[in-house]
Design a protein around this motif. Structure first.
Motif, PDB file in Angstrom:
ATOM      1  N   SER A 105      27.023 -34.389  56.644  1.00  0.00           N
ATOM      2  CA  SER A 105      25.767 -33.365  56.832  1.00  0.00           C
ATOM      3  C   SER A 105      26.322 -32.688  58.056  1.00  0.00           C
ATOM      4  N   GLU A 148      20.791 -32.446  60.995  1.00  0.00           N
ATOM      5  CA  GLU A 148      20.303 -33.355  59.881  1.00  0.00           C
ATOM      6  C   GLU A 148      21.142 -34.845  59.998  1.00  0.00           C
ATOM      7  N   ARG A 163      20.027 -22.416  53.495  1.00  0.00           N
ATOM      8  CA  ARG A 163      19.055 -22.880  52.407  1.00  0.00           C
ATOM      9  C   ARG A 163      17.910 -21.789  52.447  1.00  0.00           C
ATOM     10  N   HIS A 211      13.803 -24.389  39.998  1.00  0.00           N
ATOM     11  CA  HIS A 211      15.368 -24.485  39.851  1.00  0.00           C
ATOM     12  C   HIS A 211      16.002 -23.715  40.845  1.00  0.00           C
ATOM     13  N   TRP A 246      14.758 -22.211  51.403  1.00  0.00           N
ATOM     14  CA  TRP A 246      13.358 -22.368  51.535  1.00  0.00           C
ATOM     15  C   TRP A 246      13.426 -23.577  52.649  1.00  0.00           C
ATOM     16  N   HIS A 247      14.537 -23.988  53.228  1.00  0.00           N
ATOM     17  CA  HIS A 247      14.576 -25.404  54.094  1.00  0.00           C
ATOM     18  C   HIS A 247      14.885 -24.795  55.613  1.00  0.00           C
ATOM     19  N   ASP A 248      15.755 -23.575  55.596  1.00  0.00           N
ATOM     20  CA  ASP A 248      16.170 -23.049  57.178  1.00  0.00           C
ATOM     21  C   ASP A 248      15.374 -21.898  57.600  1.00  0.00           C
ATOM     22  N   HIS A 251      15.150 -24.692  44.494  1.00  0.00           N
ATOM     23  CA  HIS A 251      14.621 -25.260  45.513  1.00  0.00           C
ATOM     24  C   HIS A 251      15.469 -25.192  46.611  1.00  0.00           C
ATOM     25  N   ASN A 252      16.869 -25.798  46.059  1.00  0.00           N
ATOM     26  CA  ASN A 252      17.882 -26.041  47.358  1.00  0.00           C
ATOM     27  C   ASN A 252      18.990 -24.746  47.267  1.00  0.00           C
ATOM     28  N   ALA A 253      18.301 -23.459  46.693  1.00  0.00           N
ATOM     29  CA  ALA A 253      19.437 -22.387  46.674  1.00  0.00           C
ATOM     30  C   ALA A 253      19.806 -21.908  48.025  1.00  0.00           C
ATOM     31  N   THR A 254      20.812 -21.360  48.028  1.00  0.00           N
ATOM     32  CA  THR A 254      21.262 -20.753  49.495  1.00  0.00           C
ATOM     33  C   THR A 254      21.112 -19.307  49.249  1.00  0.00           C
ATOM     34  N   PRO A 259       8.661 -22.314  46.737  1.00  0.00           N
ATOM     35  CA  PRO A 259      10.309 -22.558  45.849  1.00  0.00           C
ATOM     36  C   PRO A 259      10.167 -22.099  44.563  1.00  0.00           C
TER      37      PRO A 259
END
Length: 150
Positions: free
Chosen positions: A29, A33, A69, A91, A71-73, A93-96, A88
């Protein structure tokens, strides 16, 4: 001073100290994280205490979009809320962020951005400049005009 040391781990990942810390404490990581783990050193435990400060005062500057990412960053140019507010997309959800660019990575895929995101997010995304050339994404310090240091 501890925050400055943690900031160096983030911005100089090829330094000897960062390489050693990564190998021992967060091999799969990044510093933000990373977890405390079993039997942490006093130095590592102390550095982890600065994560909250770093998370509150940094965000991503987009380069090639491969590290950020959607939706996360924190990456949108909004001081009040730099996070995407649109739920999101299935499919993705973790896309960059690079998945929102055209095939050459030189501009936003406007049609895709407008289809997926609410008006606020779409406008902010399309306002983010994409640098020419293959630049890497970079974590920047919000409180500094240059974004370079805590």
């Amino acid at each position: 001073m501890l925050t400055k040391q943690a900031w160096r781990l983030i911005n100089n990942p090829s330094s000897l100290a960062a390489t050693i810390m990564k190998a021992k404490y967060y091999p799969n990581s990044n510093f933000v994280e990373a977890r405390k783990g079993g039997n942490p050193s006093f130095v590592w435990s102390s550095l982890l205490e600065t994560k909250g400060i770093i998370q509150r005062n940094t965000q991503w500057r987009i380069g090639n979009g491969l590290s950020v990412r959607i939706w996360h960053d924190k990456w949108l140019p909004d001081a009040a809320n730099p996070m995407v507010t649109t739920p999101p997309f299935p499919h993705l959800h973790n896309a960059t962020v690079n998945s929102l660019m055209n095939n050459q990575g030189t501009d936003w895929d406007v049609e895709v951005v407008r289809d997926i995101f609410n008006t606020r997010d779409a406008q902010l995304i399309l306002s983010v400049p994409i640098p020419q050339g293959n630049r890497y994404d970079k974590v920047i310090w919000n409180k500094d005009e240059k974004g370079s240091s805590p």
